[in-house]
Enzyme design. Structure first.
Site, mmCIF file in Angstrom:
data_model
loop_
_atom_site.group_PDB
_atom_site.id
_atom_site.type_symbol
_atom_site.label_atom_id
_atom_site.label_comp_id
_atom_site.label_asym_id
_atom_site.label_seq_id
_atom_site.Cartn_x
_atom_site.Cartn_y
_atom_site.Cartn_z
ATOM 1 N N THR A 151 0.840 -1.196 0.000
ATOM 2 C CA THR A 151 0.000 0.000 0.000
ATOM 3 C C THR A 151 0.875 1.247 0.000
ATOM 4 O O THR A 151 1.946 1.275 0.618
ATOM 5 C CB THR A 151 -0.930 0.003 1.215
ATOM 6 N N ASP A 152 0.405 2.293 -0.695
ATOM 7 C CA ASP A 152 1.171 3.523 -0.859
ATOM 8 C C ASP A 152 1.134 4.381 0.399
ATOM 9 O O ASP A 152 0.457 4.066 1.385
ATOM 10 C CB ASP A 152 0.627 4.325 -2.042
ATOM 11 N N LYS A 153 1.813 5.491 0.339
ATOM 12 C CA LYS A 153 1.851 6.465 1.431
ATOM 13 C C LYS A 153 0.439 6.922 1.785
ATOM 14 O O LYS A 153 -0.340 7.314 0.926
ATOM 15 C CB LYS A 153 2.698 7.666 1.018
#
Length: 427
Positions: A151-153
């Site tokens: 999952t991204d930032k």
């Protein structure tokens, strides 16, 4: 030649002190018999067997393990320095839920303390609880660690699954959670096959994107604030556009990592739709759900962003079809705040191992109540409060007018024209 008397005396001496064995080539000494303690000598084979058993630690026909050997099977673990018995490592999966605000994504950046990730806190909790030795935390390959999705930032998860090898200590979930912050929870644990890899065995992933419905307000004649309410007609149009993503398409324009002719840019979307809106704290929200085999970096956020741009009137509907071609299309990227990994799917693994009598299927229906409670307590409130105070969606919507959604159409008409790069949308 020795005198007969001397030969007789030597023979008597040999019979008294021992006998020479030509087969063994050595002298077998025998003590002279003692009065009152006469014992027949043990056969040669029996003597060798007794000597072997003595060296191997046998007493009375049963093996006795020495204390030193038992201590060799112990190791030092935990901050208190207590010795505990070494347990066999087992391959497991953990069901995780977390709020991603304040983190630079899921995946750990070993050696970099500047950007904190979810896995930094997870690995620390595993070591401190005694599930893994400290050197496994330094090199995660030693515990065969793998996550289903990176999952991204700022992205949250309600159903992330990681696979790893651990010591199955008592009360393992309680001990891990005791060393985690409240916004990161381990909700479930299951044993899996030794070669299980959560990333490779995952058939599909389901995400949802939660956004305030004023994101769909038309730029010319609808209010652009918290008082907006999504109409039935607009919701139908949103779902008609989202349904266009279903199937296999070339999504190279929805990430910065793929070229138009790379085979890996083709992704399969099983379903995508927007649910009925709901009101929280006076603001109306809607949830867009999307299920696919796998997604590239920023792909979902750009899929949402392009549909928002079309519904608001900044882009024509034809841009969807053009975005799957080889030409470069300017696709806006929606904020990461509302994106949540909801669940991961293991249909093929469950078909093969879920009912073999040795392993349980990777089904989390019993943990569903805990997942729902975590979303209500940590994920939804974080999205709502952050949107209300930081207005991330409202600020992003103000950047849509600078995007040139007709750039590829102009380039087709004028081959020498240069396609501009959109400001503020670099990955």
């Amino acid at each position: 030649m020795a005198a007969p008397g001397l030969r007789a005396a030597a023979g008597a001496l040999r019979r008294a002190c021992g006998a020479w064995s030509p087969r063994l080539g050595r002298r077998l000494l025998r003590s002279p018999p003692m009065a009152g303690n006469v014992q027949a000598p043990a056969p040669v084979g029996a003597a060798r067997e007794q000597d072997r058993k003595a060296r191997g630690g046998w007493r009375g026909g049963a093996r006795v393990w020495e204390d030193a050997e038992q201590q060799g099977k112990q190791l030092r673990g935990g901050p208190d320095g207590q010795l505990r018995r070494k347990l066999p490592k087992r391959k497991i999966v953990l069901l995780m839920a977390y709020s991603g605000k304040g983190y630079h994504g899921m995946q750990r950046n070993v050696g970099s303390s500047q950007f904190k990730t979810i896995e930094d806190d997870l690995v620390s909790a595993l070591v401190r609880s005694g599930c893994i030795p400290e050197n496994h935390g330094e090199d995660m390959r030693k515990m065969s660690f793998q996550r289903c999705a990176r999952t991204d930032k700022g992205v949250s998860a309600a159903g992330q699954v990681v696979s790893l090898k651990v010591w199955l200590i008592d009360d393992i979930l309680e001990k891990i959670n005791s060393h985690l912050p409240p916004h990161i929870r381990i909700l479930g644990l299951k044993r899996v096959t030794g070669g299980f890899n959560s990333k490779n065995k995952c058939d599909a992933r389901t995400y949802f994107y939660m956004l305030p419905t004023f994101a769909f307000a038309h730029k010319d004649h609808d209010v652009q604030d918290e008082s907006y309410r999504l109409s039935t007609e607009t919701l139908l149009r949103v779902n008609r556009l989202l349904a266009c993503y279903k199937g296999t398409h070339n999504f190279h324009n929805f990430t910065s990592q793929k070229g138009p002719r790379e085979a890996s840019a083709r992704r399969y979307v099983l379903d995508m739709f927007c649910e009925e809106p709901f009101v929280r704290d006076g603001m109306e929200f809607a949830v867009i759900k999307v299920k696919g085999q796998s997604f590239m970096t920023h792909q979902i956020r750009k899929m949402v962003g392009l549909v928002v741009a079309i519904v608001k009137g900044y882009a024509p509907e034809s841009v969807l079809e053009r975005s799957w071609g080889e030409a470069k299309v300017d696709v806006p990227k929606a904020p990461g705040l509302g994106l949540v990994l909801e669940r991961v799917h293991f249909e093929k693994y469950n078909q093969r191992f879920g009912n073999d009598g040795l392993h349980e299927p990777l089904d989390w229906s019993r943990e569903e109540a805990g997942v729902t409670a975590f979303k209500e307590q940590h994920i939804y409130p974080t999205i709502i409060s952050t949107e209300r105070h930081e207005r991330s969606m409202a600020q992003w919507l103000s950047t849509l007018p600078v995007h040139d959604f007709n750039a590829t159409a102009h380039a087709a008409a004028c081959p020498d024209a240069k396609v501009p790069s959109p400001p503020g949308d670099s990955d």
